[in-house]
Write a protein that holds these residues in place. Sequence first.
Motif: not given
Length: 195
Positions: A95, A97, A101-105, A109, A113, A174, A176
């Motif tokens: 994931t 972020q 934004t909302v979390p992307m996987t 995406e 964005w 992950k 961030d």
Amino acid sequence: MPIVELHVLEGYGAEDKRRLGEALTDAVRFVVPAAPEAITVMIHEMPEPHYYRGRTTRGGAAALPDPKELVRSYLAAMEARDLAKAEGMLGECFTMQFPGTVPMTKLKELIEWAAPRYRFVTKTYEGFDAMQSEGAAAIVYCRGTLSGEWPDGTPFDGIRFIDRFEVEGGKITKQDVWNDMGEVRGTARKAEVRP
């Protein structure tokens, strides 16, 4: 002068042992106020036939890749838009972020964005820091500045960023991201509107 002795099974290469020595030196420095050159790390190799657990000879596990180098390679692949290479470095439950934004996987995406936000962006790195979390993940922070072009072709540079990555089992799980892009872009737009 702190002295650390480590016993490992045979099979780890010189680079693996260098990384172990540096990591142990850094671990001591978290607690003991000693300069790196005042810390001695001794690594003793144990030949495989002399190690038993549960009445069975055991071998050592392969060394994990350096998490900082994994993150550097991933970021280089992303900047080159080699998405296949970058995706190969991601764990199954990855994931990410980014600000606002909302979390992307999926990397696709992220590309979608980012498309209306800037034409391209490059990173200049000031540093990478890695540490082990209390859990299974290694944590890597990278920091520096962003440069590139806004959608209208206007260049930008010097925008601060920091990225935090979690790495487990040699894969990035992950990401961030924090940066000042929105604030800088908002200031630039206000300046365009003023008479």
